[in-house]
Design a protein around this motif. Structure first.
Motif, PDB file in Angstrom:
ATOM      1  N   GLY A 125      -9.129  -4.244  18.004  1.00 18.83           N
ATOM      2  CA  GLY A 125      -7.957  -4.999  17.599  1.00 18.83           C
ATOM      3  C   GLY A 125      -7.373  -5.798  18.745  1.00 18.83           C
ATOM      4  O   GLY A 125      -6.900  -6.930  18.560  1.00 18.83           O
ATOM      5  N   LEU A 126      -7.408  -5.230  19.955  1.00 21.78           N
ATOM      6  CA  LEU A 126      -6.914  -5.946  21.132  1.00 21.78           C
ATOM      7  C   LEU A 126      -7.753  -7.187  21.398  1.00 21.78           C
ATOM      8  O   LEU A 126      -7.224  -8.256  21.714  1.00 21.78           O
ATOM      9  CB  LEU A 126      -6.935  -5.019  22.348  1.00 21.78           C
ATOM     10  CG  LEU A 126      -6.501  -5.648  23.677  1.00 21.78           C
ATOM     11  CD1 LEU A 126      -5.048  -6.110  23.603  1.00 21.78           C
ATOM     12  CD2 LEU A 126      -6.688  -4.653  24.828  1.00 21.78           C
ATOM     13  N   PHE A 127      -9.083  -7.060  21.259  1.00 18.79           N
ATOM     14  CA  PHE A 127      -9.955  -8.225  21.461  1.00 18.79           C
ATOM     15  C   PHE A 127      -9.595  -9.328  20.462  1.00 18.79           C
ATOM     16  O   PHE A 127      -9.460 -10.499  20.835  1.00 18.79           O
ATOM     17  CB  PHE A 127     -11.421  -7.819  21.308  1.00 18.79           C
ATOM     18  CG  PHE A 127     -12.391  -8.937  21.564  1.00 18.79           C
ATOM     19  CD1 PHE A 127     -12.897  -9.150  22.832  1.00 18.79           C
ATOM     20  CD2 PHE A 127     -12.789  -9.793  20.544  1.00 18.79           C
ATOM     21  CE1 PHE A 127     -13.784 -10.193  23.092  1.00 18.79           C
ATOM     22  CE2 PHE A 127     -13.675 -10.835  20.782  1.00 18.79           C
ATOM     23  CZ  PHE A 127     -14.172 -11.031  22.057  1.00 18.79           C
ATOM     24  N   SER A 128      -9.440  -8.969  19.194  1.00 21.03           N
ATOM     25  CA  SER A 128      -9.101  -9.964  18.171  1.00 21.03           C
ATOM     26  C   SER A 128      -7.762 -10.619  18.471  1.00 21.03           C
ATOM     27  O   SER A 128      -7.608 -11.844  18.336  1.00 21.03           O
ATOM     28  CB  SER A 128      -9.060  -9.304  16.790  1.00 21.03           C
ATOM     29  OG  SER A 128     -10.328  -8.841  16.404  1.00 21.03           O
ATOM     30  N   ARG A 129      -6.787  -9.810  18.853  1.00 23.51           N
ATOM     31  CA  ARG A 129      -5.455 -10.354  19.143  1.00 23.51           C
ATOM     32  C   ARG A 129      -5.509 -11.348  20.298  1.00 23.51           C
ATOM     33  O   ARG A 129      -4.911 -12.434  20.239  1.00 23.51           O
ATOM     34  CB  ARG A 129      -4.511  -9.188  19.474  1.00 23.51           C
ATOM     35  CG  ARG A 129      -3.081  -9.595  19.789  1.00 23.51           C
ATOM     36  CD  ARG A 129      -2.393 -10.176  18.566  1.00 23.51           C
ATOM     37  NE  ARG A 129      -1.032 -10.530  18.859  1.00 23.51           N
ATOM     38  CZ  ARG A 129       0.009  -9.702  18.692  1.00 23.51           C
ATOM     39  NH1 ARG A 129      -0.202  -8.477  18.234  1.00 23.51           N
ATOM     40  NH2 ARG A 129       1.227 -10.111  18.959  1.00 23.51           N
ATOM     41  N   LEU A 130      -6.228 -10.993  21.357  1.00 19.28           N
ATOM     42  CA  LEU A 130      -6.333 -11.887  22.511  1.00 19.28           C
ATOM     43  C   LEU A 130      -7.094 -13.160  22.146  1.00 19.28           C
ATOM     44  O   LEU A 130      -6.745 -14.257  22.610  1.00 19.28           O
ATOM     45  CB  LEU A 130      -7.015 -11.161  23.668  1.00 19.28           C
ATOM     46  CG  LEU A 130      -6.213  -9.999  24.285  1.00 19.28           C
ATOM     47  CD1 LEU A 130      -7.059  -9.256  25.312  1.00 19.28           C
ATOM     48  CD2 LEU A 130      -4.927 -10.510  24.919  1.00 19.28           C
TER      49      LEU A 130
END
Length: 436
Positions: free
Chosen positions: A251-256
């Motif tokens: 989820g962090l990768f997608s958000r960034l």
């Protein structure tokens, strides 16, 4: 009119409706021909991608410092070529296919044109030649959708969104040699609403492309067979841990990824407004991480395969590959994130097996892979089938599914929006404000 004339006229009508020139036969020929061509192109793409990856690694092995020059300059050059000749070829390719389904006829000359497909093919291989952390699976989806659309146009068949969905699904099946994953991907990601009428088209394209891949490349398993399983008590503990850690990281990768295109922090925004300079800066990040780790280059397939087989990597590998893949993905060069995401997930799985001693290590690694991959793409069924088919780990289906479900739930706390759906809106025409 004479009875003979009426009979002849009736025969002409029947022949026109059901003969070789009939729409139904032209559609069948387009499906079969397109799927066969997709299978062959996907195999050629895979071979050339592996060749590009190997050539760069040979260069790095001979001159470890060379990527510090070649990679940043290569990033800038590829972004210039992309922006100059095929702007719609940047990035993964999956968002473009999603956007293409909104206006199938117009997309054939833009988002899924032959120009875009050729640029995607050539520039993705170029990205691997300079050490970028990219995969070929996402680009294969855009290339396959373009091929299927062009074949249908040649046979004068009206284009519908199902044509691109079928082509993209066939591309996934041929890229991973996983027909079931192609069907699941069509349902979960490419089709916002899976219509009954496209069922035959998708199934036929996926199965034919898969058969071509099997026939030419053989019945290989992408990551090799992994037969380890988890006991019930082990699964109850390992599954939620992997799901939470992998899902939050994905989820962090997608958000960034999504925020990189809209963040207004002045130093970053100014750099982003200079595409070549921004690409070069991203290339510096990739070059530094790769040169000093030796592990974060390219698709990450070899490293992931080694981890699944029991090999060890430094504890920081997953984080380093995460940063390298993110820098590559936001730079604007063509290339996918499927294979690099699986590699990052393997790195997370390697960390998890260090805190779960006594558990089957390969099984724990797969849980990390499926959870992280789900956290990124938010397609749990596709993730489970891809991991299961690429490792022949059918005995882990239930733990994998549980980890994927937990991973998707966890990812939503970091990023509410699905990555590919968010990126696809950037390829749609801006809505004009309504006049009052």
């Amino acid at each position: 009119m004479s009875p003979q004339y009426l009979q002849l006229r009736r025969l002409r009508i029947i022949f026109r409706r059901h003969g070789p020139e009939a729409l139904v036969w032209r559609r069948r020929i387009a499906i079969v021909g397109g799927a066969i061509l997709i299978g062959l192109i996907a195999l050629l793409f895979a071979e050339l991608a592996d060749w590009g990856n190997a050539k760069f690694r040979a260069l790095y092995a001979h001159w470890w410092w060379a990527p510090l020059l070649i990679t940043p300059l290569g990033f800038a050059a590829i972004v210039w070529l992309t922006n100059r000749f095929a702007p719609v070829a940047k990035g993964s390719g999956i968002p473009q296919v999603m956007a293409a389904t909104k206006n199938p006829e117009a997309a054939l000359s833009t988002l899924v044109s032959l120009r875009a497909a050729i640029a995607k093919f050539v520039l993705t291989i170029g990205a691997l030649l300079i050490g970028a952390s990219v995969g070929r699976e996402g680009p294969t989806v855009q290339i396959a959708a373009a091929v299927m659309g062009r074949i249908h146009k040649i046979f004068r068949i009206p284009l519908r969104s199902s044509v691109y969905i079928a082509g993209g699904a066939a591309g996934v099946a041929a890229a991973f040699n996983t027909p079931l994953a192609g069907v699941a991907f069509a349902i979960e990601e490419l089709a916002a609403a899976y219509e009954q009428r496209m069922t035959l088209l998708v199934m036929a394209a996926v199965l034919i492309a898969g058969m071509v891949s099997l026939g030419v490349a053989g019945d290989y398993i992408y990551f090799g067979a992994m037969r380890q399983t988890l006991g019930l008590s082990q699964a109850i503990i390992a599954t939620p841990i992997a799901g939470i850690v992998g899902g939050l990281a994905g989820g962090l990768f997608s958000r960034l990824m999504l925020d990189a295109g809209t963040i207004q922090w002045q130093p970053f925004a100014r750099l982003r407004d200079r595409p070549l300079l921004f690409a070069g800066a991203c290339g510096v990040v990739v070059a530094v991480l790769g040169s000093f780790s030796g592990l974060t280059w390219g698709t990450g397939y070899d490293t992931a395969n080694s981890i699944i087989s029991g090999g060890s990597v430094p504890a920081w590998f997953g984080a380093a590959k995460f940063v390298s893949t993110l820098a590559t993905a936001i730079s604007g060069i063509p290339g996918g994130i499927f294979a690099p995401s699986l590699s990052i997930g393997a790195g997370i799985g390697d960390l998890l097996r260090s805190i779960l001693p006594g558990y089957p290590p390969g099984a724990v690694v797969l849980l990390g892979m499926v959870a992280y991959f789900t956290g990124v793409v938010r397609a749990p069924l596709t993730a489970v089938i891809i991991i299961s088919e690429t490792t022949a780990s059918r005995g882990l289906m239930m733990p994998l599914l549980a980890a994927a479900v937990v991973g998707e739930f966890s990812a939503q706390f970091i990023c509410k929006e699905k990555l590919y759906h968010g990126l696809s809106r950037r390829f749609l025409p801006a809505e004009k404000p309504s006049s009052v």
